[in-house]
Design a protein around this motif. Structure first.
Motif, mmCIF file in Angstrom:
data_model
loop_
_atom_site.group_PDB
_atom_site.id
_atom_site.type_symbol
_atom_site.label_atom_id
_atom_site.label_comp_id
_atom_site.label_asym_id
_atom_site.label_seq_id
_atom_site.Cartn_x
_atom_site.Cartn_y
_atom_site.Cartn_z
ATOM 1 N N LEU A 88 80.835 -28.040 -23.816
ATOM 2 C CA LEU A 88 82.048 -27.657 -24.199
ATOM 3 C C LEU A 88 82.333 -26.219 -23.277
ATOM 4 N N LEU A 89 83.609 -26.508 -22.645
ATOM 5 C CA LEU A 89 84.234 -25.286 -21.794
ATOM 6 C C LEU A 89 85.423 -24.733 -22.491
ATOM 7 N N THR A 90 85.505 -23.519 -22.189
ATOM 8 C CA THR A 90 86.610 -22.563 -22.556
ATOM 9 C C THR A 90 86.773 -21.613 -21.475
ATOM 10 N N ILE A 91 87.717 -20.756 -21.854
ATOM 11 C CA ILE A 91 87.943 -19.450 -20.739
ATOM 12 C C ILE A 91 87.896 -18.552 -21.625
ATOM 13 N N SER A 92 87.016 -17.479 -21.016
ATOM 14 C CA SER A 92 86.789 -16.007 -21.890
ATOM 15 C C SER A 92 86.759 -15.131 -20.619
ATOM 16 N N SER A 93 87.494 -13.966 -20.805
ATOM 17 C CA SER A 93 87.654 -12.902 -19.925
ATOM 18 C C SER A 93 87.935 -13.359 -18.585
ATOM 19 N N GLY A 94 88.749 -14.338 -18.289
ATOM 20 C CA GLY A 94 89.285 -14.601 -17.004
ATOM 21 C C GLY A 94 88.203 -15.627 -16.216
ATOM 22 N N GLN A 95 87.187 -16.134 -17.043
ATOM 23 C CA GLN A 95 86.442 -16.926 -16.477
ATOM 24 C C GLN A 95 86.113 -18.430 -17.125
ATOM 25 N N LEU A 96 85.844 -19.323 -16.634
ATOM 26 C CA LEU A 96 85.508 -20.710 -17.213
ATOM 27 C C LEU A 96 84.057 -20.436 -17.647
ATOM 28 N N CYS A 97 83.948 -20.826 -18.813
ATOM 29 C CA CYS A 97 82.476 -20.588 -19.625
ATOM 30 C C CYS A 97 82.001 -21.914 -20.307
ATOM 31 N N VAL A 98 80.843 -21.884 -20.381
ATOM 32 C CA VAL A 98 80.096 -23.153 -21.174
ATOM 33 C C VAL A 98 79.610 -22.451 -22.495
ATOM 34 N N LEU A 99 79.546 -23.038 -23.633
ATOM 35 C CA LEU A 99 79.097 -22.965 -24.706
ATOM 36 C C LEU A 99 77.692 -23.233 -24.836
ATOM 37 N N LEU A 100 76.494 -22.559 -24.881
ATOM 38 C CA LEU A 100 75.318 -23.085 -25.291
ATOM 39 C C LEU A 100 74.552 -22.720 -26.506
ATOM 40 N N LEU A 101 73.754 -23.232 -27.050
ATOM 41 C CA LEU A 101 73.025 -23.045 -28.219
ATOM 42 C C LEU A 101 71.685 -22.627 -27.932
ATOM 43 N N LYS A 102 70.886 -21.503 -28.944
ATOM 44 C CA LYS A 102 69.585 -21.445 -28.508
ATOM 45 C C LYS A 102 68.994 -22.249 -29.508
ATOM 46 N N ARG A 103 67.752 -22.973 -28.879
ATOM 47 C CA ARG A 103 67.274 -23.970 -29.567
ATOM 48 C C ARG A 103 66.015 -23.193 -30.402
ATOM 49 N N GLU A 104 66.028 -23.802 -31.930
ATOM 50 C CA GLU A 104 65.142 -23.107 -33.044
ATOM 51 C C GLU A 104 64.102 -23.832 -33.348
ATOM 52 N N GLN A 105 63.725 -24.930 -32.357
ATOM 53 C CA GLN A 105 62.568 -25.656 -32.337
ATOM 54 C C GLN A 105 62.146 -26.273 -31.380
ATOM 55 N N ASP A 106 60.909 -26.923 -31.123
ATOM 56 C CA ASP A 106 60.415 -27.520 -29.885
ATOM 57 C C ASP A 106 61.125 -28.982 -29.872
ATOM 58 N N PRO A 107 61.116 -29.372 -28.804
ATOM 59 C CA PRO A 107 60.803 -28.973 -27.401
ATOM 60 C C PRO A 107 61.800 -27.807 -26.841
ATOM 61 N N PHE A 108 61.165 -26.967 -26.065
ATOM 62 C CA PHE A 108 61.944 -25.987 -25.485
ATOM 63 C C PHE A 108 62.742 -24.974 -26.483
ATOM 64 N N LYS A 109 61.849 -24.616 -27.603
ATOM 65 C CA LYS A 109 62.229 -23.808 -28.349
ATOM 66 C C LYS A 109 62.421 -22.417 -27.776
ATOM 67 N N GLY A 110 63.533 -21.778 -28.098
ATOM 68 C CA GLY A 110 64.109 -20.516 -27.682
ATOM 69 C C GLY A 110 64.836 -20.407 -26.451
ATOM 70 N N SER A 111 65.085 -21.763 -25.752
ATOM 71 C CA SER A 111 65.687 -21.893 -24.706
ATOM 72 C C SER A 111 67.307 -22.031 -25.084
ATOM 73 N N TRP A 112 67.968 -21.956 -23.954
ATOM 74 C CA TRP A 112 69.473 -22.286 -24.096
ATOM 75 C C TRP A 112 69.765 -23.842 -23.844
ATOM 76 N N ALA A 113 70.597 -24.423 -24.639
ATOM 77 C CA ALA A 113 70.778 -26.069 -24.302
ATOM 78 C C ALA A 113 72.386 -26.169 -24.708
ATOM 79 N N LEU A 114 72.779 -27.308 -24.220
ATOM 80 C CA LEU A 114 74.025 -27.810 -24.630
ATOM 81 C C LEU A 114 73.947 -28.104 -26.240
ATOM 82 N N PRO A 115 75.277 -28.168 -26.762
ATOM 83 C CA PRO A 115 75.200 -28.835 -28.179
ATOM 84 C C PRO A 115 74.938 -30.212 -28.218
#
Length: 227
Positions: free
Chosen positions: A17-44
């Motif tokens: 998911l891409l958007t523009i924020s403060s003049g920059q192209l940005c990606v939306l990431l979610l912080k994973r709440e479970q394993d694997p990779f718990k606590g890591s940022w990932a795509l929806p």
């Protein structure tokens, strides 16, 4: 009959998911709440539910609705990413999608578990499930296709000025675009129309005519980013 020797892949959808924020192209990431990779940022993303999702596109819409709380202004299939080392749970296959959303639609998100990363930071942050590879592919798609299509306009809510549209195309292309040439091409191609309203934009003294998109998925025979 299923062959007991065949191990079927983990099948998911992931959305860049891409958007523009403060003049920059940005990606939306979610912080994973479970394993694997718990606590890591990932795509929806999420499993394809064969008893619920008629298509993988429907699954992508459901994931955005459940995890981000909104439909995208634009959604298209990006590609298939697969392999034995993407997911520690087993051989996996992700049907990935590109989504575009105006920043205003994202202002009410839960900031504790959702964050917008400028694209270069997102490529470093989203190593889980090798999502960085999917993000890189999405950027290549948007920058390539955006040069000769109305696609970048999906990053704006209706009621934008030509100057705002010009800025969006510059941010996506990473290049300066001649404003007079851009304005002439956009109006000639006819994929936007006047809303009948005007507004004084920051830094301007006179009101600017406001526009809306008539076709968010048009492609053109010529580029908008070159003179």
């Amino acid at each position: 009959m299923n062959d007991p020797d065949i191990i079927y892949p983990i099948t998911t959808v992931d959305v860049v998911l891409l958007t523009i924020s403060s003049g920059q192209l940005c990606v939306l990431l979610l912080k994973r709440e479970q394993d694997p990779f718990k606590g890591s940022w990932a795509l929806p993303g999420g499993w394809v539910r064969t008893n619920e999702d008629e298509t993988v596109e429907a699954a992508a819409h459901r994931v955005l609705r459940d995890k981000v709380g909104m439909p995208p202004y634009h959604l298209e299939q990006l590609g298939v990413f697969s392999g034995a080392s993407r997911d520690p749970r087993g051989w996996s296959l992700s049907v990935s999608h590109l989504a575009l959303v105006p920043h205003e639609e994202l202002e009410d998100l839960d900031q504790a578990h959702v964050s917008l990363f400028p694209v270069e930071e997102a490529l470093k942050a989203a190593a889980a499930f090798r999502h960085d590879e999917i993000i890189a592919a999405a950027l290549q798609r948007l920058r390539g296709k955006g040069a000769y299509s109305s696609l970048p306009a999906s990053l704006l809510q209706d009621g934008f000025s030509l100057a705002q549209l010009h800025q969006v195309y510059e941010i996506i292309s990473g290049e300066e675009i001649n404003s007079a040439s851009f304005r002439r091409k956009v109006l000639d191609l006819g994929f936007i129309e006047e809303t009948g309203e005007s507004r004084i934009m920051p830094g301007h003294k006179k009101p600017s005519v406001l526009y809306r998109v008539t076709d968010r998925a048009r492609t053109f025979h010529r580029t908008l980013t070159q003179v």
